[in-house]
Design a protein around this motif. Structure first.
Motif, short mmCIF file in Angstrom:
data_model
loop_
_atom_site.label_atom_id
_atom_site.label_comp_id
_atom_site.label_asym_id
_atom_site.label_seq_id
_atom_site.Cartn_x
_atom_site.Cartn_y
_atom_site.Cartn_z
N TYR A 100 23.58 3.53 49.77
CA TYR A 100 23.50 2.11 50.12
C TYR A 100 22.64 1.82 51.36
N GLY A 101 22.20 2.84 52.05
CA GLY A 101 21.48 2.63 53.30
C GLY A 101 20.23 1.78 53.15
N ILE A 104 21.10 -2.03 52.21
CA ILE A 104 21.75 -2.76 53.31
C ILE A 104 20.80 -2.89 54.50
N ALA A 105 19.98 -1.87 54.75
CA ALA A 105 18.99 -1.97 55.83
C ALA A 105 18.01 -3.11 55.57
N ILE A 153 23.46 3.84 56.78
CA ILE A 153 23.01 2.46 56.93
C ILE A 153 22.33 2.27 58.27
N GLN A 156 18.91 4.15 58.43
CA GLN A 156 17.89 3.51 57.59
C GLN A 156 17.38 2.22 58.23
N THR A 204 27.56 -1.69 61.60
CA THR A 204 27.56 -1.05 60.28
C THR A 204 28.79 -0.16 60.12
N GLY A 285 25.27 -4.64 49.94
CA GLY A 285 25.26 -3.29 49.40
C GLY A 285 25.72 -3.19 47.96
N THR A 292 20.10 2.72 44.35
CA THR A 292 21.52 2.90 44.65
C THR A 292 22.24 3.51 43.46
#
Length: 323
Positions: A100-101, A104-105, A153, A156, A204, A285, A292
């Motif tokens: 998910y990094g 979400i980043a 997260i 990233q 995060t 995310g 992902t």
């Protein structure tokens, strides 16, 4: 020895299902794919390996699986499963960390720029047919960025925000151990030291007792009036009422929340119409990015091989820490 595997959820496509099925078959395992928890119920009594979400319903499913050996959550957050007594002793728990990094980043970059460049206000001007362009904007260029949480997260995001160099990027984690992409990494105990310098504070963090009420009213008050806040971790870490009060009083330039104390947000919650508060419905995310989903399935298949061979697993959750 083959294991009985149950996969719960509808986000994976035919290619993902084939990947899991082929990997399971190569190890002598059987796998059932169920679109939701209700359809999985007839199969849980035999389930030894579960590939499923760690959602609000998952704890109530555990008693239905007397032979469960490994819960592979494809969510990164496993809050419902690390409550003492939910998972029986000896049941292995892994999570979706690493998948998910990127998504979400990108969300953090998006909302940070939206706030700094006053996009919500310009959207209002356009809706009301005002052709104005006179708002003073902020920038990630030369900003002091503080990131609480230096996992996938956080790192990233740190890599991406450095593209707006020069920028100072400080990370904080539980112990102060180094992490990629940061100028400095400090222990969380030094948060009060860096908060007053932050132009952008990004949270995060997972939802654990250690992160409860981390951002108190006093800490919010210590921040610059020109500072921005983004939370993509869990809603438990912010005094949400104090944040709303600070935004209404003009003591903070803006905040973007993707997570909240109560979800869904109640209809009468002031978060819906607080000036300067950018609300997104816990969507940063979600499993809508192909990377992902691909990463989650590839990691599960790799872990399935390791589990079968008795090798160390990827992304094992420390239940005492909650991540």
């Amino acid at each position: 020895m083959g294991y009985h595997i149950t996969a719960v959820g509808s986000a994976f496509d035919a290619g993902h299902i084939e990947n899991i099925r082929n990997t399971a078959a190569s190890l002598g395992c059987t796998v059932r794919f169920c679109p939701d928890w209700d359809s999985s119920l007839p199969h849980l009594a035999q389930t030894e390996i579960l590939f499923a979400p760690s959602d609000s319903r998952s704890p109530s499913m555990i008693p239905e699986m007397p032979h469960l050996k490994w819960f592979s959550s494809y969510y990164a957050g496993v809050d419902p499963l690390v409550v003492p007594g939910v998972l029986p002793e000896g049941v292995l728990l892994t999570n979706g960390s690493g998948a998910y990094g990127i998504t979400i980043a990108e969300h953090i970059i998006m909302v940070s720029l939206m706030m700094m460049r006053r996009m919500p206000e310009y959207e209002h001007f356009v809706r009301t047919r005002q052709f104005r362009s006179d708002l003073v904007i902020g920038s990630l260029y030369d900003a002091n960025v503080v990131v609480c949480g230096t996992g996938d997260i956080g790192t990233q995001f740190a890599k991406r925000v450095r593209a707006f160099c020069p920028a100072s990027v400080i990370g904080l984690n539980r112990t102060g151990h180094d992490a990629e992409g940061f100028d400095r990494v400090l222990p969380m105990s030094r948060l009060d030291e860096v908060l007053p310098q932050a132009d952008l504070l990004v949270l995060t963090l997972p939802g654990t007792p250690h992160t409860d009420d981390l951002l108190t009213a006093g800490r919010i008050a210590s921040m610059k009036k020109t500072a921005f806040l983004v939370n993509v971790g869990r809603g438990n870490c912010i005094d949400q009422n104090a944040l709303i009060d600070a935004l209404k009083a003009g003591n903070l330039a803006g905040a973007a929340l993707d997570v909240f104390r109560i979800e869904p947000i109640p209809e009468n919650d002031p978060a819906w119409n607080t000036p300067g508060l950018l609300v997104t419905p816990h969507c940063s995310g979600k499993m809508t990015m192909a990377f992902t989903r691909d990463t989650l399935v590839d990691t599960f298949c790799e872990n399935l091989k390791r589990f079968h061979e008795g090798k160390p697993m990827l992304h094992v959750v420390d239940k005492t820490l909650g991540y």
